[in-house]
Scaffold this active site. Structure first.
Site, mmCIF file in Angstrom:
data_model
loop_
_atom_site.group_PDB
_atom_site.id
_atom_site.type_symbol
_atom_site.label_atom_id
_atom_site.label_comp_id
_atom_site.label_asym_id
_atom_site.label_seq_id
_atom_site.Cartn_x
_atom_site.Cartn_y
_atom_site.Cartn_z
ATOM 1 N N LYS A 157 1.196 -1.354 0.012
ATOM 2 C CA LYS A 157 0.511 -0.297 0.070
ATOM 3 C C LYS A 157 0.625 1.376 -0.034
ATOM 4 O O LYS A 157 1.086 1.459 0.944
ATOM 5 C CB LYS A 157 -0.566 0.059 1.580
ATOM 6 C CG LYS A 157 -2.320 1.069 1.165
ATOM 7 C CD LYS A 157 -2.030 2.211 1.004
ATOM 8 C CE LYS A 157 -1.994 3.566 1.702
ATOM 9 N NZ LYS A 157 -2.376 4.841 1.318
ATOM 10 N N GLU A 160 8.582 2.223 11.223
ATOM 11 C CA GLU A 160 9.818 3.096 11.355
ATOM 12 C C GLU A 160 8.967 5.091 10.934
ATOM 13 O O GLU A 160 7.942 4.860 10.570
ATOM 14 C CB GLU A 160 10.610 3.008 10.407
ATOM 15 C CG GLU A 160 10.769 1.687 9.647
ATOM 16 C CD GLU A 160 12.357 1.807 10.340
ATOM 17 O OE1 GLU A 160 12.548 3.038 11.254
ATOM 18 O OE2 GLU A 160 12.639 0.774 11.112
ATOM 19 N N CYS A 202 13.135 11.700 6.208
ATOM 20 C CA CYS A 202 12.705 10.830 7.915
ATOM 21 C C CYS A 202 14.235 11.495 9.042
ATOM 22 O O CYS A 202 14.393 12.438 9.825
ATOM 23 C CB CYS A 202 12.489 9.520 8.029
ATOM 24 S SG CYS A 202 13.427 8.417 7.338
ATOM 25 N N GLU A 256 8.631 17.554 13.368
ATOM 26 C CA GLU A 256 9.257 17.443 12.640
ATOM 27 C C GLU A 256 8.306 18.274 11.643
ATOM 28 O O GLU A 256 7.252 17.649 11.048
ATOM 29 C CB GLU A 256 8.944 15.563 12.223
ATOM 30 C CG GLU A 256 9.713 15.293 11.004
ATOM 31 C CD GLU A 256 9.348 13.936 10.320
ATOM 32 O OE1 GLU A 256 7.760 13.083 10.764
ATOM 33 O OE2 GLU A 256 10.102 13.581 10.130
HETATM 34 P P1 NDP Z 1 1.214 9.070 7.146
HETATM 35 O O1 NDP Z 1 1.962 8.721 7.793
HETATM 36 O O2 NDP Z 1 0.733 10.268 6.389
HETATM 37 O O3 NDP Z 1 1.827 8.257 5.740
HETATM 38 C C1 NDP Z 1 2.046 6.823 5.813
HETATM 39 C C2 NDP Z 1 1.385 5.504 4.621
HETATM 40 O O4 NDP Z 1 0.388 5.508 5.502
HETATM 41 C C3 NDP Z 1 0.658 5.951 3.898
HETATM 42 O O5 NDP Z 1 0.520 5.335 2.848
HETATM 43 C C4 NDP Z 1 -0.764 6.907 4.278
HETATM 44 O O6 NDP Z 1 -1.679 6.883 3.479
HETATM 45 C C5 NDP Z 1 -0.940 5.426 4.712
HETATM 46 N N1 NDP Z 1 -2.276 5.928 6.225
HETATM 47 C C6 NDP Z 1 -2.417 7.018 6.186
HETATM 48 N N2 NDP Z 1 -3.518 6.441 7.356
HETATM 49 C C7 NDP Z 1 -3.297 5.286 7.129
HETATM 50 C C8 NDP Z 1 -4.269 4.180 8.319
HETATM 51 N N3 NDP Z 1 -5.241 4.642 9.274
HETATM 52 N N4 NDP Z 1 -4.012 3.278 8.416
HETATM 53 C C9 NDP Z 1 -3.544 2.605 7.561
HETATM 54 N N5 NDP Z 1 -2.163 3.122 6.854
HETATM 55 C C10 NDP Z 1 -2.640 4.395 6.668
HETATM 56 O O7 NDP Z 1 3.227 9.422 6.253
HETATM 57 P P2 NDP Z 1 3.848 10.583 5.043
HETATM 58 O O8 NDP Z 1 3.061 9.809 4.480
HETATM 59 O O9 NDP Z 1 2.889 11.884 5.605
HETATM 60 O O10 NDP Z 1 5.072 10.376 4.945
HETATM 61 C C11 NDP Z 1 6.186 10.836 5.787
HETATM 62 C C12 NDP Z 1 6.223 10.456 7.439
HETATM 63 O O11 NDP Z 1 6.980 8.952 7.000
HETATM 64 C C13 NDP Z 1 7.321 11.671 8.334
HETATM 65 O O12 NDP Z 1 6.390 11.613 9.389
HETATM 66 C C14 NDP Z 1 8.942 11.250 8.217
HETATM 67 O O13 NDP Z 1 9.412 10.662 8.846
HETATM 68 C C15 NDP Z 1 8.687 9.669 8.251
HETATM 69 N N6 NDP Z 1 9.608 8.466 7.276
HETATM 70 C C16 NDP Z 1 10.262 8.192 8.475
HETATM 71 C C17 NDP Z 1 11.028 6.855 8.095
HETATM 72 C C18 NDP Z 1 12.329 6.412 8.765
HETATM 73 O O14 NDP Z 1 12.817 5.561 8.270
HETATM 74 N N7 NDP Z 1 11.427 5.886 10.058
HETATM 75 C C19 NDP Z 1 11.423 6.958 6.460
HETATM 76 C C20 NDP Z 1 10.339 8.214 6.088
HETATM 77 C C21 NDP Z 1 9.674 8.511 5.783
HETATM 78 P P3 NDP Z 1 -2.090 8.049 2.689
HETATM 79 O O15 NDP Z 1 -1.019 8.317 1.848
HETATM 80 O O16 NDP Z 1 -2.526 7.674 1.135
HETATM 81 O O17 NDP Z 1 -2.805 8.556 2.816
#
Ligand code: NDP
Length: 508
Positions: free
Chosen positions: A183, A258, A292, A396
């Site tokens: 997803k 993560e 991140c 962040e």
């Molecule tokens: P989100 O948490 O908004 O979304 C991440 C994923 O989760 C997307 O595919 C999103 O779908 C999905 N999602 C949203 N709501 C749900 C739910 N209720 N149940 C299951 N899946 C869900 O993060 P972002 O996409 O905005 O990414 C940025 C974040 O990711 C930052 O906080 C960053 O730090 C973190 N990150 C961490 C990394 C690490 O290695 N620790 C690496 C890269 C990023 P949809 O897009 O459709 O909402």
């Protein structure tokens, strides 16, 4: 070269490309000029249920999970080759969808090629069962530890590194015989569709992978609550991560998250100043800060703070922003209008909190840079006079914003205290010519990855993950493989005898 943007149908369920029954779609936007790149199918809970049912059945009834790792790893190696063959097209798609420069997209593809090659070797170690021997094991017993796949794994990825984050999960999951439901973020699904096509071309069984282009809010609960899903591996933001952990708790499924970071970059007065300026810039402004592990908190020793900050500001003003496809561009736009508004809001907050904006703090001037006017660009920003009580220091922003905090000359403890004063613990940097001190400070930082006199590199051989609220579990390295493996102990009594535990026990 014509860009091969994936077209509908974009759902891959039960071994077939398909659309939703409702015909619902979602536009995918190029953040460089806000133009629609294409439309993708928008799955809902019904499609998620179908994907889960297919994945479950395939895992339970096919011989995929019973193949040796060696057999599966040949597919991983083939996939690594395909990633390289398709690198030019795949990189263009990633750049159009995320806004990052082509160079960054190509580096991501090279990196994940290595991740697949690494796990193609690492997973083969699991083909060897562990015989447990020694004085604690009776001579008549054959004690064996064996490894099995966890089962149906849901892989949920964010928009900032769509290829990279997915492949960190895909490679160990498939190497160990799991079945995956992928997803991607609704904001950047295109490279993921391409990656799934390549999995099929490499020869992975069609039903070993299912793809849902969908909004997380819509399909997320179905995927994470299902009793037929055994594992969720999530990369994304803190609040979504919390929701997912809660949702997985109901069925006690394995769940690794993560999450974000607010990462300190500690610069000591004895650093090589030019190198430190360069490292600070790379740490925070790469991919416009949408990383991140971005080094968004500069923690600098008083006596060099003014010189270092002046150097960073001077260089930040020269960063060339533009289309990721233009080889002259050094960085691209933010990913979406919503994200741009969030980053703008953080600069406003920083000003209200008493921070002094030394450069940036707004979108590029439209008269000076008309070519950037349509896209979601935000200038590299440095905010001085920050302290740990400010939200701009603790939260962040995920944008090109560097905050500056200073510590007293010679006070290593204060530097460490500041660096560790965050709810997160993903990554950090230490810049100092005194390598003994740098190593000592690196060990005291409560962060999952620490770079000394550099910033940002990683290797598939070493674990990646966070302390504190940056997540649980690890990706990459041998622990990244363990996340996808069940371990079973078989205690085989080769000379069975009555155990005599209950007095009435006797042979019939
Ligand atoms: P989100 O948490 O908004 O979304 C991440 C994923 O989760 C997307 O595919 C999103 O779908 C999905 N999602 C949203 N709501 C749900 C739910 N209720 N149940 C299951 N899946 C869900 O993060 P972002 O996409 O905005 O990414 C940025 C974040 O990711 C930052 O906080 C960053 O730090 C973190 N990150 C961490 C990394 C690490 O290695 N620790 C690496 C890269 C990023 P949809 O897009 O459709 O909402």
């Amino acid at each position: 070269m014509a860009v091969d943007i994936p077209q509908r149908p974009t759902l891959f369920i039960d071994g077939e490309w398909t659309s939703t029954l409702s015909g619902k779609t979602r536009p995918t936007i190029n953040p460089y000029d806000a133009q629609v790149l294409t439309e993708v199918d928008e799955a809902g809970p019904e499609e998620a249920e179908r994907a889960i049912a297919s994945a479950r059945k395939f895992f339970d009834t096919s011989d995929w999970s019973r193949q040796s790792c060696k057999q599966r790893c040949a597919l991983l190696s083939r996939y690594a080759d395909l990633l390289q063959e398709h690198k030019p097209k795949l990189a263009q798609i990633e750049t159009l969808d995320t806004g990052k420069t082509l160079k960054e997209s190509e580096i991501d593809i090279d990196d994940v090629t290595n991740v697949f090659r690494f796990y193609a070797m690492e997973a083969c170690k699991l083909d060897h069962d562990k015989q447990v021997t020694g004085e604690l094991i009776p001579e008549t017993v054959r004690s064996t530890v064996v490894h099995e796949p966890v089962g149906v794994c849901v892989l949920i990825t964010p928009w900032n590194y769509p290829i990279l984050q997915l492949c960190w999960k895909l490679a160990p999951a498939l190497a160990t015989g799991n079945v995956v439901i992928v997803k991607p973020s609704e904001v950047t699904p295109l490279s993921t569709i391409y990656l799934v096509k390549l999995l099929l071309e490499a020869g992975f069984p069609p039903k070993s992978v299912q793809l849902l282009t969908a909004s997380g809010a819509s399909v997320g609960p179905t995927l994470t609550e299902s009793k037929d899903v055994d594992l969720v591996s999530f990369t994304g933001g803190l609040s979504t991560g919390r929701r997912i952990i809660r949702s997985c708790a109901e069925t006690i499924k394995r769940c690794t998250v993560e999450l974000g970071g607010k990462n300190p970059n500690v610069v000591f007065a004895d650093c090589d100043l030019d190198l430190a300026v360069d490292n600070v810039l790379t740490a925070v402004f790469t991919h416009s800060g949408q990383v991140c592990s971005s080094g968004a908190r500069l923690i600098v020793e008083d006596s060099i703070a003014d010189r270092l900050v002046a150097g960073v500001v001077e260089r930040a003003k020269q960063i060339r922003m533009g289309s990721g496809l233009d080889p002259e561009s050094e960085t691209g736009p933010l990913v979406s209008a919503e994200h741009l508004a969030k980053v703008e809001g953080y600069v406003k907050l920083a000003r209200e909190e008493g921070g002094k904006v030394l450069c940036g703090g707004c979108r590029p001037d439209a008269k000076e840079h008309p070519e950037l006017a349509k896209g979601y660009f935000f200038l590299p920003t440095v905010v001085d006079r920050c302290n740990r009580s400010m939200r701009i220091v603790q939260e962040e922003t995920f944008g090109p914003i560097l905050t500056v905090e200073r510590f007293k000359d010679g006070d290593e403890d204060e530097a460490v205290r500041l660096a560790n004063d965050t709810q997160y613990g993903l990554a950090g940097g230490v810049q100092s010519k005194d390598t003994t001190r740098a190593e000592r400070v690196a060990r005291r930082l409560r962060h999952g990855t620490v770079w000394v006199n550099t910033y940002g590199a990683y290797t598939p051989q070493a674990e990646w993950g966070g302390f504190g609220m940056s997540g649980n579990g690890r990706e990459l390295g041998s622990k990244g493989l363990d996340e996808y493996v069940e371990t079973k102990h078989i205690w085989n009594e080769t000379q069975p005898a009555l155990m005599g535990w209950f007095k009435g026990a006797a042979r019939m």
